[in-house]
Design an enzyme around this catalytic site. Structure first.
Site: not given
Length: 338
Positions: A60, A159, A183, A215, A271
């Site tokens: 990522e 994030n 959550e 995101n 994303d």
């Protein structure tokens, strides 16, 4: 006999491997779906997705470091930040990247999104430590907390992060993905999944609280538009917000509704994203990486055959790096990043 030391060096385990450059040709994968003629100005007819590295956990947060000619990206499950360069291939840049507590914690303890602040620092969204951190690129042990709470409450798990061009103002998203039970986790202190702004003076402001899963973030080249992806499978979308020079957001508008795009693989949601100089948005979502015009027209999709998590422009600005499934990939473009 005078050549013996060099011979012995070559025979040492790993010595030759450590000096072996990456291949000049890589395995290619996937295909490009062309939906509108405008894509021809962004991707050549023979453009291909190359696999640069494989065997990763969940890559990522790619970011290009121009003065070092390297790409940095995260692997949250292994809490590692990797570097990739044309000369050295894949190497570790930073271990224990997102968590300094006691394991086990969650499936994604490490850092996720990365960005550069324009002052020689790397910004890291750290899931396990639930903070936004800053690391001087030349000092691997010099990591500092920029912010880990808002109004006395710890963040969920920052994030993604983006820096507004020109102002240096930082924006970041805070969904619950890094919490062990997300959550529903008892550790959760912040009830919202917010979009936050961090000013150079250290003041943090909650800019939007209506997102369910904020995101990926990306700014336009002029810094006047901020794009925010929502990775909610029930309401997948990308919003666009006008931003002034002081980092104030105007009324947001729906830039693209990804529910209209058929899913090709499970778990495909919006994303990460990147914006080129011309204002085209390159966004992960159903089918791979969607290329959207500045007006929100779906021009085409890069489908590498696996779920795309994120992307970033690098090299001369005309190479797009993609984190895909367990791979690091790239594709040459005709457009230019910034």
């Amino acid at each position: 006999m005078r050549f013996l030391p060099r011979l012995l060096l070559l025979l040492l385990p790993g010595a030759a491997l450590a000096q072996t450059p990456p291949p000049t040709r890589f395995t290619t994968t996937g295909h490009i779906e062309r939906k509108a003629p405008g894509l021809d100005a962004l991707l050549a007819p023979d453009a291909q997705v190359e696999i640069l590295a494989s065997g990763l956990g969940h890559p990522e947060g790619p970011v290009w470091v121009a003065d070092s000619s390297m790409l940095l990206f995260t692997d949250a499950p292994t809490s590692t930040v990797y570097r990739w360069s044309a000369g050295r291939g894949l190497t570790k840049f930073l271990e224990h990247s997102g968590y300094t507590g006691r394991l086990p914690y969650s499936r994604e303890t490490g850092a996720n999104g990365l960005a550069l602040d324009g002052r020689g620092n790397l910004l890291l969204c750290e899931h396990g430590d639930r903070r936004l951190a800053r690391l001087p690129l030349g000092q691997p042990s010099g990591k500092l907390t920029l912010t880990d709470h808002y109004q006395g409450r710890r963040y969920n798990s920052p994030n993604d992060v983006a820096v507004q061009p020109g102002s240096g103002i930082i924006f970041f998203t805070d969904p619950p993905y890094g919490l062990p039970r997300q959550e529903n986790d008892p550790l959760r202190e912040t009830p919202t999944s917010g979009l936050y702004r961090l000013r150079p003076d250290g003041k943090v402001t909650l800019m939007a609280a209506h997102f369910t899963r904020p995101n990926g973030l990306g700014f336009s080249a002029d810094g006047r538009t901020l794009y925010v992806a929502q990775s909610d499978s029930l309401k997948p979308l990308i919003m666009a917000y006008p931003v002034n020079a002081k980092g104030r957001l105007g009324t947001g508008r729906l830039f693209f509704d990804l529910s209209q795009v058929p899913k090709v693989r499970p778990k495909e949601v919006p994303d990460g994203l990147a914006v080129d100089r011309a204002g085209n948005v390159w966004a992960s979502g159903p089918g791979g990486l969607l290329i959207l015009s500045p007006q929100g027209q779906h021009l085409g999709t890069i489908d590498p055959g696996e779920v795309v998590a994120n992307c970033a422009f690098g090299d001369d600005g005309r190479t797009l790096y993609l984190t895909v499934g367990t791979w690091l990939c790239r594709i040459r473009t005709l457009s230019s990043g910034f």
